[in-house]
Scaffold this active site. Structure first.
Site, PDB file in Angstrom:
ATOM      1  N   ARG A 270       0.866  -1.410  -0.003  1.00  0.00           N
ATOM      2  CA  ARG A 270       0.098  -0.102   0.181  1.00  0.00           C
ATOM      3  C   ARG A 270       0.685   1.235  -0.238  1.00  0.00           C
ATOM      4  O   ARG A 270       1.867   1.264   0.632  1.00  0.00           O
ATOM      5  CB  ARG A 270      -1.019   0.233   1.103  1.00  0.00           C
ATOM      6  CG  ARG A 270      -2.057  -1.069   1.069  1.00  0.00           C
ATOM      7  CD  ARG A 270      -2.689  -1.288   2.416  1.00  0.00           C
ATOM      8  NE  ARG A 270      -3.835  -2.091   2.305  1.00  0.00           N
ATOM      9  CZ  ARG A 270      -3.716  -3.424   2.568  1.00  0.00           C
ATOM     10  NH1 ARG A 270      -2.551  -4.047   2.469  1.00  0.00           N
ATOM     11  NH2 ARG A 270      -4.601  -4.151   2.232  1.00  0.00           N
TER      12      ARG A 270
ATOM     13  N   HIS B 257      -0.656  -2.440  -4.613  1.00  0.00           N
ATOM     14  CA  HIS B 257      -0.297  -3.591  -5.607  1.00  0.00           C
ATOM     15  C   HIS B 257      -0.290  -2.726  -7.009  1.00  0.00           C
ATOM     16  O   HIS B 257      -0.682  -3.323  -7.838  1.00  0.00           O
ATOM     17  CB  HIS B 257      -1.052  -4.622  -5.528  1.00  0.00           C
ATOM     18  CG  HIS B 257      -0.724  -5.455  -4.327  1.00  0.00           C
ATOM     19  ND1 HIS B 257       0.138  -5.649  -3.707  1.00  0.00           N
ATOM     20  CD2 HIS B 257      -1.677  -6.500  -3.839  1.00  0.00           C
ATOM     21  CE1 HIS B 257      -0.022  -6.435  -2.528  1.00  0.00           C
ATOM     22  NE2 HIS B 257      -0.977  -6.946  -2.635  1.00  0.00           N
TER      23      HIS B 257
ATOM     24  N   HIS C 296       3.071 -12.986  -5.751  1.00  0.00           N
ATOM     25  CA  HIS C 296       2.096 -13.070  -5.017  1.00  0.00           C
ATOM     26  C   HIS C 296       1.363 -14.304  -4.873  1.00  0.00           C
ATOM     27  O   HIS C 296       0.258 -14.341  -5.113  1.00  0.00           O
ATOM     28  CB  HIS C 296       1.135 -11.857  -5.236  1.00  0.00           C
ATOM     29  CG  HIS C 296       0.209 -11.273  -4.239  1.00  0.00           C
ATOM     30  ND1 HIS C 296      -0.936 -12.013  -3.662  1.00  0.00           N
ATOM     31  CD2 HIS C 296      -0.094 -10.190  -3.734  1.00  0.00           C
ATOM     32  CE1 HIS C 296      -1.440 -11.767  -2.769  1.00  0.00           C
ATOM     33  NE2 HIS C 296      -1.006 -10.329  -2.632  1.00  0.00           N
TER      34      HIS C 296
ATOM     35  N   GLN D  41       6.132  -9.336   3.458  1.00  0.00           N
ATOM     36  CA  GLN D  41       4.862  -9.428   3.801  1.00  0.00           C
ATOM     37  C   GLN D  41       4.471 -11.103   3.870  1.00  0.00           C
ATOM     38  O   GLN D  41       4.451 -11.534   3.040  1.00  0.00           O
ATOM     39  CB  GLN D  41       4.120  -8.747   2.669  1.00  0.00           C
ATOM     40  CG  GLN D  41       2.363  -8.464   3.080  1.00  0.00           C
ATOM     41  CD  GLN D  41       2.422  -7.253   3.783  1.00  0.00           C
ATOM     42  OE1 GLN D  41       3.271  -6.482   4.128  1.00  0.00           O
ATOM     43  NE2 GLN D  41       1.313  -7.098   4.727  1.00  0.00           N
TER      44      GLN D  41
ATOM     45  N   GLU E  21       5.770 -12.313   0.611  1.00  0.00           N
ATOM     46  CA  GLU E  21       5.958 -11.292  -0.424  1.00  0.00           C
ATOM     47  C   GLU E  21       7.372 -10.719   0.003  1.00  0.00           C
ATOM     48  O   GLU E  21       7.237  -9.550   0.766  1.00  0.00           O
ATOM     49  CB  GLU E  21       4.938 -10.593  -0.888  1.00  0.00           C
ATOM     50  CG  GLU E  21       3.408 -11.223  -1.085  1.00  0.00           C
ATOM     51  CD  GLU E  21       2.427 -10.240  -0.622  1.00  0.00           C
ATOM     52  OE1 GLU E  21       2.140  -9.339  -1.447  1.00  0.00           O
ATOM     53  OE2 GLU E  21       1.504 -10.833  -0.023  1.00  0.00           O
TER      54      GLU E  21
HETATM   55  C1  BGC Z   1      -1.929  -7.593   1.345  1.00  0.00           C
HETATM   56  C2  BGC Z   1      -3.259  -7.754   1.823  1.00  0.00           C
HETATM   57  C3  BGC Z   1      -3.973  -7.959   0.409  1.00  0.00           C
HETATM   58  C4  BGC Z   1      -3.717  -8.800  -0.473  1.00  0.00           C
HETATM   59  C5  BGC Z   1      -4.567  -9.006  -1.752  1.00  0.00           C
HETATM   60  C6  BGC Z   1      -1.591  -8.718   0.389  1.00  0.00           C
HETATM   61  O1  BGC Z   1       0.071  -8.401  -0.373  1.00  0.00           O
HETATM   62  O2  BGC Z   1      -1.078  -7.425   2.321  1.00  0.00           O
HETATM   63  O3  BGC Z   1      -3.752  -6.904   2.568  1.00  0.00           O
HETATM   64  O4  BGC Z   1      -5.419  -7.903   0.701  1.00  0.00           O
HETATM   65  O5  BGC Z   1      -2.332  -8.964  -0.607  1.00  0.00           O
HETATM   66  O6  BGC Z   1      -5.263 -10.111  -2.168  1.00  0.00           O
END
Ligand code: BGC
Length: 381
Positions: free
Chosen positions: A111, A136, A210, A317, A345
């Site tokens: 974010r 993203h 992801h 992450q 991630e």
């Molecule tokens: C984020 C989540 C988000 C997800 C999307 C992750 O990388 O940290 O908050 O909801 O991506 O599906």
């Protein structure tokens, strides 16, 4: 006669040269990458699915739409191959709705607060696609673009190069950003992801991967045992933007320095866990940015599968699939329920463009952005 002999010798030489060249080019093109059609985007662009297979039979299927890892098959402790990532069987489902299943993420992983940042005195505005923040890379991030594919003859294993030129101003980001991502399936069952990017104007970049993993290939991920050698994490506000603090994990539910099941503490009463509906945080490693180190090890006791995550990035992450809610039907009819997959991630920290104390994500003309991620699979007996 002499002429004839010369000719015969030349012919023979040509013959051997052709054999040698043939062998050389056969080994150069012996890539173990197969290509098949995967459908068309809404704009009618053809998209392909590439199958990378190593000598053990481990197999990664990757699309040049979003650079999505559609399936990843690795052995369990009995040698049985199983798919360890969430996703869909066909392109149309990815086009319809996806929480970034398996995709490449850019230009900015995670974010950016309120979709704003300032660089060189200019204020840039991004789409707030995760209200009130940008997430993203925007409405059409790198997960939703068609990448230019090239099968590579890499000595390290079957390899696919994906290239994309993100134009100046795309999704609000400055600079023409030229990006390449090379996926290689190594012989030791590791999927290597090599990123490079260059720009013609100062910009910000934070690329990641992801994939949602489930090493059991079914059910929730609460029994997976996670170890992360990180002594800090970045606590967030209620909109999942880091507060700026680097908080020691010591004495918190975020301490994974000793292997701990994801489910062991995830439902405890904790403000940070409430904000994320579980784990959805950035862990901070005690290392130099660019240093290639292990960020996580995940073990699934039922199958014995182990995933190790390595990267040059300073943060990770760890997201425990808290926004999966049973509304998406994936591969083979599996309806993805709450916490049926987790993401690892490697990244720079969320909201870094607005947080001067975090490692910089600025890329300038003449510099090359690099990020190396390795997801390595093995088994524990
Ligand atoms: C984020 C989540 C988000 C997800 C999307 C992750 O990388 O940290 O908050 O909801 O991506 O599906």
């Amino acid at each position: 006669m002499g002429g004839l002999l010369k000719c015969a010798v030349n012919l023979l030489l040509c013959f051997f040269a052709a054999i040698l060249l043939g062998c050389a080019s056969a080994s150069r093109t012996h890539t173990n990458v197969a290509q098949q059609p995967f459908g068309k985007t809404k704009e009618g662009v053809d998209v392909f699915l590439f199958t990378l297979r190593n000598a053990h039979g481990a197999e990664a299927r990757i699309s040049n739409y979003g650079g999505i890892v559609v399936s990843l098959k690795v052995p369990d402790r009995n040698g049985k191959l199983g798919d360890v990532v969430l996703g869909y069987d066909n392109l149309d489902d990815y086009l319809k709705e996806t929480p970034y299943f398996g995709a490449l993420i850019g230009r900015y992983g995670n974010r950016i607060a309120r979709g704003h940042f300032t660089l060189d005195g200019h204020e840039y505005t991004l789409a707030t696609n995760n209200y009130p923040n940008a997430l993203h890379g925007g409405l059409k991030g790198f997960d939703k673009v068609v990448w230019q594919p090239l099968i590579l003859a890499s000595p390290d294993g079957p390899s696919l190069k994906l290239s994309y030129l993100s134009k100046d101003g795309e999704e609000g980001y400055p600079g023409n950003l030229s990006v390449t991502v090379i996926y290689t399936l190594l012989e030791d069952d590791a999927l290597r992801v090599d990123y490079t990017a260059t720009t013609d104007k100062d910009t910000v970049v934070n690329l990641t991967q992801h994939s949602y993993f489930n090493l059991a290939g079914k059910g929730d991920i609460l029994n997976h045992v996670v170890m992360m050698p990180a002594d800090k994490f970045t606590p967030v506000d209620s909109t999942l933007i880091p507060t700026g603090e680097l908080r020691p994990v010591e004495g918190t539910l975020f301490d994974f320095r000793k292997p701990t099941a994801i489910g062991a503490r995830i439902n405890q009463d904790d403000e940070q866990l409430k904000f994320g509906k579980g784990y959805d945080h950035n862990w901070v490693f005690n290392k130099q940015v660019g240093e290639f180190t292990q960020l996580a090890r995940v073990y699934e006791p039922g199958t014995g599968r182990v995933l190790e995550v390595f990267s040059t990035e300073p943060g990770l992450q760890f997201y425990s699939g808290n926004f999966l809610d049973g509304s998406l039907k994936g591969k083979g009819g599996w309806v993805y329920q709450f916490r049926n997959g987790f993401c690892m991630e490697p990244q720079h920290f969320p909201d870094s463009p607005n947080q001067p104390s975090f490692p910089s994500v600025v890329l300038k003309p003449g510099q090359t952005y690099k990020n190396l991620i390795v997801y390595k699979f093995s088994v524990q007996k």
